[in-house]
Design an enzyme around this catalytic site. Structure first.
Site, mmCIF file in Angstrom:
data_model
loop_
_atom_site.group_PDB
_atom_site.id
_atom_site.type_symbol
_atom_site.label_atom_id
_atom_site.label_comp_id
_atom_site.label_asym_id
_atom_site.label_seq_id
_atom_site.Cartn_x
_atom_site.Cartn_y
_atom_site.Cartn_z
ATOM 1 C CB SER A 1 -15.749 21.241 -30.408
ATOM 2 O OG SER A 1 -15.808 20.245 -31.415
ATOM 3 C CE LYS B 1 -4.242 3.532 5.284
ATOM 4 N NZ LYS B 1 -5.183 2.365 5.343
ATOM 5 C CG HIS C 1 -42.636 21.488 -11.007
ATOM 6 N ND1 HIS C 1 -42.829 20.240 -10.464
ATOM 7 C CD2 HIS C 1 -43.247 22.363 -10.162
ATOM 8 C CE1 HIS C 1 -43.557 20.354 -9.357
ATOM 9 N NE2 HIS C 1 -43.808 21.632 -9.141
ATOM 10 C CE LYS D 1 -20.890 23.156 -28.955
ATOM 11 N NZ LYS D 1 -20.999 21.712 -28.715
ATOM 12 C CE1 TYR E 1 -6.036 -2.387 9.939
ATOM 13 C CE2 TYR E 1 -5.306 -4.656 9.702
ATOM 14 C CZ TYR E 1 -5.408 -3.367 9.206
ATOM 15 O OH TYR E 1 -4.878 -3.073 7.969
ATOM 16 C CD GLU F 1 -20.488 19.366 -20.454
ATOM 17 O OE1 GLU F 1 -21.250 18.767 -21.194
ATOM 18 O OE2 GLU F 1 -19.421 19.880 -20.859
ATOM 19 C CB SER G 1 -0.930 0.009 1.219
ATOM 20 O OG SER G 1 -0.181 -0.032 2.412
ATOM 21 C CG ASN H 1 -3.609 -3.526 13.759
ATOM 22 O OD1 ASN H 1 -3.052 -3.515 12.663
ATOM 23 N ND2 ASN H 1 -3.985 -4.630 14.364
HETATM 24 N N1 ARG Z 1 -1.313 -0.807 5.615
HETATM 25 C C1 ARG Z 1 -2.172 -1.205 6.677
HETATM 26 C C2 ARG Z 1 -3.513 -0.463 6.600
HETATM 27 O O1 ARG Z 1 -3.583 0.483 5.946
HETATM 28 C C3 ARG Z 1 -1.512 -0.909 7.987
HETATM 29 C C4 ARG Z 1 -1.933 -1.780 9.091
HETATM 30 C C5 ARG Z 1 -1.485 -3.153 8.859
HETATM 31 N N2 ARG Z 1 -1.780 -3.982 9.976
HETATM 32 C C6 ARG Z 1 -1.772 -5.299 9.912
HETATM 33 N N3 ARG Z 1 -2.066 -5.918 10.994
HETATM 34 N N4 ARG Z 1 -1.435 -5.921 8.809
HETATM 35 O O2 ARG Z 1 -4.464 -0.843 7.194
#
Ligand code: ARG
Length: 468
Positions: free
Chosen positions: A276, A324, A155, A282, A316, A289, A22, A109
């Site tokens: 356009s 995210k 309306h 145009k 968790y 939009e 991530s 977590n």
């Molecule tokens: N990248 C994880 C998230 O956004 C961080 C927490 C990961 N925790 C775990 N126990 N694998 O949630």
């Protein structure tokens, strides 16, 4: 190297790494991660787990890593699953052995929940500031519109004339509720999850109140399970953004209509219009939009997160990592819309004569005629029927309404005067109404409200920056 080295055999399958990494998006949390880690280090010092010098060294190293991240100098390594891993890895590279103590008593977590709250506190305040900038422009344009008026619609049929200022401020008040929602979301998320650990707290003498205070949070969590699994604040932020997006979408739709030849109420500045590739003549309202179109995406992000959350057992779960990307994307998208729409409203040109012509249609004073009769003692239902009959007769016999009104014994001159261009709107005199008298007062209230909201926001932003 993984953070759980020892428990599992080495060598995570590439497919697993690809699925779970991530850092590509959670690097957005870099500054907050450093902030959270600095508070945690101070907490470890206070608990006697780190020596004073160790605290100082780690704080310095964290500041260095923070600067590397901010300047884009930190190269992420293949094993950096997320930003938290990357920071810890880099701290350990610089601080050696000492780096290995950083994560004492903490889990990713509670760490990620803390980071994300810090991010929301800061970023939702920035967004509310952008909304205020658009409100400022609406107020400026409302002031400068003076007594210009246009048809008010129900309306999408012409109903009663309203001041252009009144119409613009209607959008302004919707945006005021957005600012209110964003700031109250910030107030509600003002709870530190740090110290909840993986899910249950710690055996070490950590003090969640102390770190909460270090991070400028008003409270610490009451329940460690809730602390690490709660993403209500993300859902609320996404809702605030989605509804703001809906408001901007409605404004966009209106500009699409108003800038068309059919309406002709405004012309966009060239800098806020598009051409356009094929049709040389145009001039297109793409900004409006896109404001309308992107609302779908913002609503989708909110829906997506709610669905992700709905089946999760405590506490968790890795599903939470899915919070995210929608959040960051919604925030970025809505800011882009706000910026462009603010410029569009600041620069477009109104066509007052065209608006007023549309509003001065023969029937625009129909309710005023009925109310004139009411003032003369006729029950409203009868007055309504009488005027409706005159309107119908005028259409069917092709006789101007004003002639029929003039000739009517209960209406006469006083009635005919109500049909003069520009008269009906001046008769909307009740508080909050669409005429010049209440609109002048409304404008004052709106301007005061912007001042109050700006001060409230400054307090939020101060709380967010005080610790850093
Ligand atoms: N990248 C994880 C998230 O956004 C961080 C927490 C990961 N925790 C775990 N126990 N694998 O949630």
């Amino acid at each position: 190297m993984t953070l759980w080295q020892g428990r599992l055999g080495d060598g995570m399958a590439e497919a697993v790494a690809d699925l779970s990494v991530s850092v590509g998006f959670d690097k957005e949390l870099a500054a907050d991660d450093i902030e959270g880690s600095r508070a945690h280090v101070r907490g470890l010092g206070r608990a006697g787990i780190l020596e004073k010098e160790e605290v100082e060294t780690l704080l310095e190293v964290l500041a260095t890593v923070g600067a590397e991240l901010a300047e884009g100098r930190l190269e992420f390594a293949p094993g950096d699953e997320d930003v938290h891993t990357a920071v810890e890895r880099r701290v350990t590279e610089i601080a050696g052995e000492l780096g290995a103590k950083l994560h004492t008593g903490r889990s990713r977590n509670d760490q990620v929940a803390t980071d994300l709250r810090l991010w929301c506190r800061r970023s939702l305040a920035v967004l509310a500031g952008d909304v205020l900038a658009l409100q400022d422009v609406l107020l400026g344009r409302a002031r400068e519109a003076g007594d210009a008026y246009l048809p008010g619609y129900t309306h999408l049929q012409r109903a009663q004339p309203v001041l252009l200022a009144h119409h613009l401020l209607a959008h302004g008040w919707a945006l005021a509720r957005d600012v209110d929602r964003l700031t109250s979301t910030i107030d509600r998320l003002d709870v530190s999850p740090l110290g909840a650990g993986a899910l249950a707290g710690s055996s070490l003498p950590l003090d969640p109140d102390f770190v909460a205070d270090q991070l400028g949070f008003s409270h610490r969590f009451e329940n460690s399970l809730d602390a690490v699994s709660d993403r209500d604040f993300v859902a609320e932020g996404l809702f605030d953004i989605a509804l703001l997006g809906v408001h901007l979408s409605r404004m966009g739709e209106e500009i699409v209509l108003w800038s068309s030849d059919e309406w002709g109420f405004c012309t966009l500045d060239d800098a806020y219009a598009t051409g356009s590739s094929m049709l040389p003549q145009k001039k297109n309202p793409d900004v409006a939009e896109l404001a309308r179109g992107k609302a779908g995406r913002l609503i989708g992000h909110l829906t997506g997160l709610l669905v992700t959350l709905k089946g999760l057992p405590l506490a968790y779960n890795r599903d939470l990592q899915e919070d995210k990307e929608p959040l960051f994307d919604s925030w970025r998208q809505v800011r882009a819309i706000l910026r462009a729409l603010t410029g569009l409203y600041a620069t477009l040109q109104w066509h007052h004569a065209r608006m007023q012509d549309a509003a001065d249609g023969p029937s625009s004073a129909a309710v005023d005629l009925a109310e004139l009769l009411v003032a003369r003692g006729v029950p409203f239902r009868q007055a309504h029927a009488l005027v409706a009959g005159l309107v119908r007769e005028s259409i069917e016999r092709h006789v101007p309404l004003v002639e029929l009104v003039q000739a009517h014994p209960d209406l006469g001159d006083a009635g005919a005067q109500l049909l003069e261009p520009g008269v009906p709107v001046t008769r909307r005199t009740t508080p909050g109404g669409a005429g010049p008298v209440p609109v002048a007062e409304q404008m004052e209230h709106f301007s005061r409200r912007l001042g109050v909201d700006r001060a409230r926001l400054a307090r939020c932003s101060r709380a967010a920056t005080e610790e850093s």
